[in-house]
Design a protein around this motif. Sequence first.
Motif, PDB file in Angstrom:
ATOM      1  N   LEU A   1       0.850  -1.182   0.000  1.00 11.52           N
ATOM      2  CA  LEU A   1       0.000   0.000   0.000  1.00 11.52           C
ATOM      3  C   LEU A   1       0.891   1.238   0.000  1.00 11.52           C
ATOM      4  CD1 LEU A   1      -2.849   1.178   0.136  1.00 11.52           C
ATOM      5  CD2 LEU A   1      -2.665   1.152   2.630  1.00 11.52           C
ATOM      6  N   PRO A   2       0.920   1.991  -1.085  1.00  6.16           N
ATOM      7  CA  PRO A   2       1.791   3.177  -1.153  1.00  6.16           C
ATOM      8  C   PRO A   2       1.411   4.208  -0.103  1.00  6.16           C
ATOM      9  CG  PRO A   2       0.942   2.572  -3.321  1.00  6.16           C
ATOM     10  CD  PRO A   2       0.159   1.779  -2.321  1.00  6.16           C
ATOM     11  N   ASP A   3       2.365   5.042   0.262  1.00  2.00           N
ATOM     12  CA  ASP A   3       2.083   6.131   1.185  1.00  2.00           C
ATOM     13  C   ASP A   3       1.230   7.188   0.490  1.00  2.00           C
ATOM     14  OD1 ASP A   3       3.590   4.982   3.214  1.00  2.00           O
ATOM     15  OD2 ASP A   3       5.431   6.005   2.581  1.00  2.00           O
ATOM     16  N   PRO A   4       0.351   7.870   1.221  1.00  2.00           N
ATOM     17  CA  PRO A   4      -0.393   9.001   0.637  1.00  2.00           C
ATOM     18  C   PRO A   4       0.586  10.090   0.198  1.00  2.00           C
ATOM     19  CG  PRO A   4      -1.347   8.329   2.736  1.00  2.00           C
ATOM     20  CD  PRO A   4      -0.025   7.622   2.626  1.00  2.00           C
ATOM     21  N   ILE A   5       0.238  10.828  -0.833  1.00  3.10           N
ATOM     22  CA  ILE A   5       1.090  11.906  -1.311  1.00  3.10           C
ATOM     23  C   ILE A   5       0.288  13.196  -1.406  1.00  3.10           C
ATOM     24  CG2 ILE A   5       2.566  10.337  -2.626  1.00  3.10           C
ATOM     25  CD1 ILE A   5       1.148  11.372  -5.157  1.00  3.10           C
ATOM     26  N   GLU A   6       0.980  14.309  -1.251  1.00  5.53           N
ATOM     27  CA  GLU A   6       0.361  15.619  -1.369  1.00  5.53           C
ATOM     28  C   GLU A   6       0.428  16.069  -2.830  1.00  5.53           C
ATOM     29  OE1 GLU A   6      -1.227  16.991   1.184  1.00  5.53           O
ATOM     30  OE2 GLU A   6      -0.627  15.189   2.288  1.00  5.53           O
ATOM     31  N   VAL A   7      -0.709  16.432  -3.389  1.00  3.69           N
ATOM     32  CA  VAL A   7      -0.796  16.819  -4.794  1.00  3.69           C
ATOM     33  C   VAL A   7      -1.268  18.272  -4.899  1.00  3.69           C
ATOM     34  CG1 VAL A   7      -1.923  16.379  -7.008  1.00  3.69           C
ATOM     35  CG2 VAL A   7      -1.311  14.456  -5.519  1.00  3.69           C
TER      36      VAL A   7
ATOM     37  N   SER B   1      -4.340  27.097  -7.498  1.00  5.86           N
ATOM     38  CA  SER B   1      -4.139  25.649  -7.475  1.00  5.86           C
ATOM     39  C   SER B   1      -5.316  24.922  -6.850  1.00  5.86           C
ATOM     40  CB  SER B   1      -2.867  25.303  -6.689  1.00  5.86           C
ATOM     41  OG  SER B   1      -3.021  25.646  -5.312  1.00  5.86           O
ATOM     42  N   LEU B   2      -5.373  23.618  -7.172  1.00  8.30           N
ATOM     43  CA  LEU B   2      -6.239  22.662  -6.496  1.00  8.30           C
ATOM     44  C   LEU B   2      -5.309  21.711  -5.764  1.00  8.30           C
ATOM     45  CD1 LEU B   2      -8.920  21.007  -6.009  1.00  8.30           C
ATOM     46  CD2 LEU B   2      -8.371  19.813  -8.152  1.00  8.30           C
ATOM     47  N   SER B   3      -5.446  21.619  -4.433  1.00  8.79           N
ATOM     48  CA  SER B   3      -4.553  20.797  -3.628  1.00  8.79           C
ATOM     49  C   SER B   3      -5.341  19.748  -2.863  1.00  8.79           C
ATOM     50  CB  SER B   3      -3.765  21.664  -2.638  1.00  8.79           C
ATOM     51  OG  SER B   3      -2.994  22.639  -3.312  1.00  8.79           O
ATOM     52  N   PHE B   4      -4.760  18.555  -2.752  1.00 18.58           N
ATOM     53  CA  PHE B   4      -5.396  17.473  -2.015  1.00 18.58           C
ATOM     54  C   PHE B   4      -4.373  16.395  -1.706  1.00 18.58           C
ATOM     55  CE2 PHE B   4      -5.949  16.860  -6.567  1.00 18.58           C
ATOM     56  CZ  PHE B   4      -5.506  15.560  -6.774  1.00 18.58           C
ATOM     57  N   THR B   5      -4.749  15.484  -0.807  1.00 18.22           N
ATOM     58  CA  THR B   5      -3.935  14.315  -0.511  1.00 18.22           C
ATOM     59  C   THR B   5      -4.500  13.128  -1.269  1.00 18.22           C
ATOM     60  OG1 THR B   5      -3.421  15.134   1.715  1.00 18.22           O
ATOM     61  CG2 THR B   5      -3.073  12.779   1.305  1.00 18.22           C
ATOM     62  N   CYS B   6      -3.632  12.388  -1.966  1.00 11.65           N
ATOM     63  CA  CYS B   6      -4.072  11.240  -2.759  1.00 11.65           C
ATOM     64  C   CYS B   6      -3.478   9.954  -2.187  1.00 11.65           C
ATOM     65  CB  CYS B   6      -3.650  11.406  -4.219  1.00 11.65           C
ATOM     66  SG  CYS B   6      -4.207  10.044  -5.303  1.00 11.65           S
ATOM     67  N   GLN B   7      -4.341   8.971  -1.996  1.00 12.08           N
ATOM     68  CA  GLN B   7      -3.903   7.635  -1.594  1.00 12.08           C
ATOM     69  C   GLN B   7      -3.865   6.751  -2.844  1.00 12.08           C
ATOM     70  OE1 GLN B   7      -2.868   5.828   1.386  1.00 12.08           O
ATOM     71  NE2 GLN B   7      -2.351   4.605  -0.410  1.00 12.08           N
ATOM     72  N   PRO B   8      -2.639   6.432  -3.353  1.00 13.54           N
ATOM     73  CA  PRO B   8      -2.577   5.557  -4.528  1.00 13.54           C
ATOM     74  C   PRO B   8      -3.191   4.198  -4.224  1.00 13.54           C
ATOM     75  CG  PRO B   8      -0.453   6.619  -4.111  1.00 13.54           C
ATOM     76  CD  PRO B   8      -1.318   6.875  -2.919  1.00 13.54           C
ATOM     77  N   ASP B   9      -3.683   3.557  -5.264  1.00  9.31           N
ATOM     78  CA  ASP B   9      -4.246   2.221  -5.095  1.00  9.31           C
ATOM     79  C   ASP B   9      -3.178   1.235  -4.642  1.00  9.31           C
ATOM     80  OD1 ASP B   9      -6.707   3.083  -5.861  1.00  9.31           O
ATOM     81  OD2 ASP B   9      -6.594   2.316  -7.906  1.00  9.31           O
TER      82      ASP B   9
ATOM     83  N   GLU C   1       7.640  -3.264  -3.893  1.00 13.21           N
ATOM     84  CA  GLU C   1       8.618  -2.598  -4.742  1.00 13.21           C
ATOM     85  C   GLU C   1       7.958  -1.615  -5.686  1.00 13.21           C
ATOM     86  OE1 GLU C   1      12.132  -3.666  -7.972  1.00 13.21           O
ATOM     87  OE2 GLU C   1      11.205  -5.260  -6.789  1.00 13.21           O
ATOM     88  N   THR C   2       6.870  -2.030  -6.353  1.00 11.70           N
ATOM     89  CA  THR C   2       6.182  -1.114  -7.254  1.00 11.70           C
ATOM     90  C   THR C   2       5.417  -0.052  -6.469  1.00 11.70           C
ATOM     91  OG1 THR C   2       4.341  -2.684  -7.360  1.00 11.70           O
ATOM     92  CG2 THR C   2       5.960  -2.764  -9.135  1.00 11.70           C
ATOM     93  N   ALA C   3       4.994  -0.372  -5.253  1.00 10.22           N
ATOM     94  CA  ALA C   3       4.262   0.596  -4.443  1.00 10.22           C
ATOM     95  C   ALA C   3       5.118   1.804  -4.101  1.00 10.22           C
ATOM     96  CB  ALA C   3       3.747  -0.064  -3.161  1.00 10.22           C
ATOM     97  N   GLU C   4       6.433   1.611  -4.023  1.00 13.34           N
ATOM     98  CA  GLU C   4       7.319   2.721  -3.694  1.00 13.34           C
ATOM     99  C   GLU C   4       7.276   3.821  -4.746  1.00 13.34           C
ATOM    100  OE1 GLU C   4      11.220   1.266  -3.083  1.00 13.34           O
ATOM    101  OE2 GLU C   4      10.732   0.187  -1.230  1.00 13.34           O
ATOM    102  N   ASP C   5       6.959   3.463  -5.997  1.00 16.38           N
ATOM    103  CA  ASP C   5       6.947   4.434  -7.088  1.00 16.38           C
ATOM    104  C   ASP C   5       5.550   4.973  -7.394  1.00 16.38           C
ATOM    105  OD1 ASP C   5       9.697   4.129  -7.484  1.00 16.38           O
ATOM    106  OD2 ASP C   5       9.378   2.372  -8.760  1.00 16.38           O
ATOM    107  N   ALA C   6       4.535   4.516  -6.682  1.00 22.99           N
ATOM    108  CA  ALA C   6       3.169   4.943  -6.972  1.00 22.99           C
ATOM    109  C   ALA C   6       2.978   6.390  -6.541  1.00 22.99           C
ATOM    110  CB  ALA C   6       2.175   4.042  -6.254  1.00 22.99           C
ATOM    111  N   ASP C   7       2.387   7.210  -7.409  1.00 22.54           N
ATOM    112  CA  ASP C   7       2.225   8.625  -7.082  1.00 22.54           C
ATOM    113  C   ASP C   7       0.905   9.198  -7.602  1.00 22.54           C
ATOM    114  OD1 ASP C   7       2.692   8.641  -9.783  1.00 22.54           O
ATOM    115  OD2 ASP C   7       4.455   9.942  -9.705  1.00 22.54           O
TER     116      ASP C   7
END
Length: 229
Positions: free
Chosen positions: A29-35, A205-213, A219-225
């Motif tokens: 499960l990737p970490d949430p990211i700020e967009v 801007s439009l800003s939000f936090t996104c939780q990648p699927d 290993e692939t989760a580390e690159d999810a954005d």
Amino acid sequence: MRRTIATLAVLPLALSAVATNHGVDEAALPDPIEVSMYFHGDGERYVDDDRADPLAATYNVMDRTAPATSDFESRSLPNYAAGPNPNCSGNYLLPVWTGYVGSGSIVGDATVTLDVIGTGGDVVVQLYSGISGQACNESYVQPIAKATASLPTGPGTIEVTLPLDGYRPTFDLMVQIVAAPSGPLSFNPTTQARVLYDGVDYAGSLSFTCQPDALADGETAEDADCMPF
């Protein structure tokens, strides 16, 4: 410009179901990211009433690239009292930006920040998903969220909160600004405003936090954005 935050009123709308990750290894499960999706124009700096070309059926874009120059773009907010297409989602005559979001769900609220020069009155900030072209009147599509903000008298900044917790964008998101009240034959001719954007001092801007699927492995989760491709 001296920035002042305008007051706002949030109008919550029904949202899509929250994404779940049952049965997936927690490590995948990737970490949430700020967009932050920044509002851009057509590149013709200081052009009055910059907007998408209705004949080309395109919109101004928003993406994750912050403005890098002190130049900026601007356009006025139409405020006609009546017309053939008074109620449109993705109205080419209005300040509208669209941008792509990848696979994921929004965590918490989204925030729209926009510099304006106003004469008072209210505007409605509308957020849509899956709008590919102007849809008016009987084809109107309801926004997934919207909020009302009070315009300053003179220069200032409006900042609105859109309740989107758990919403999964349909590939893209669209921001539209309209004079309040919005709806059939209800554009407010007394509301005057100009929006400023696409500059380092006016970085709307439009800003939000996104939780990648969740993905198949860590290993692939580390690159999810939450990017679309």
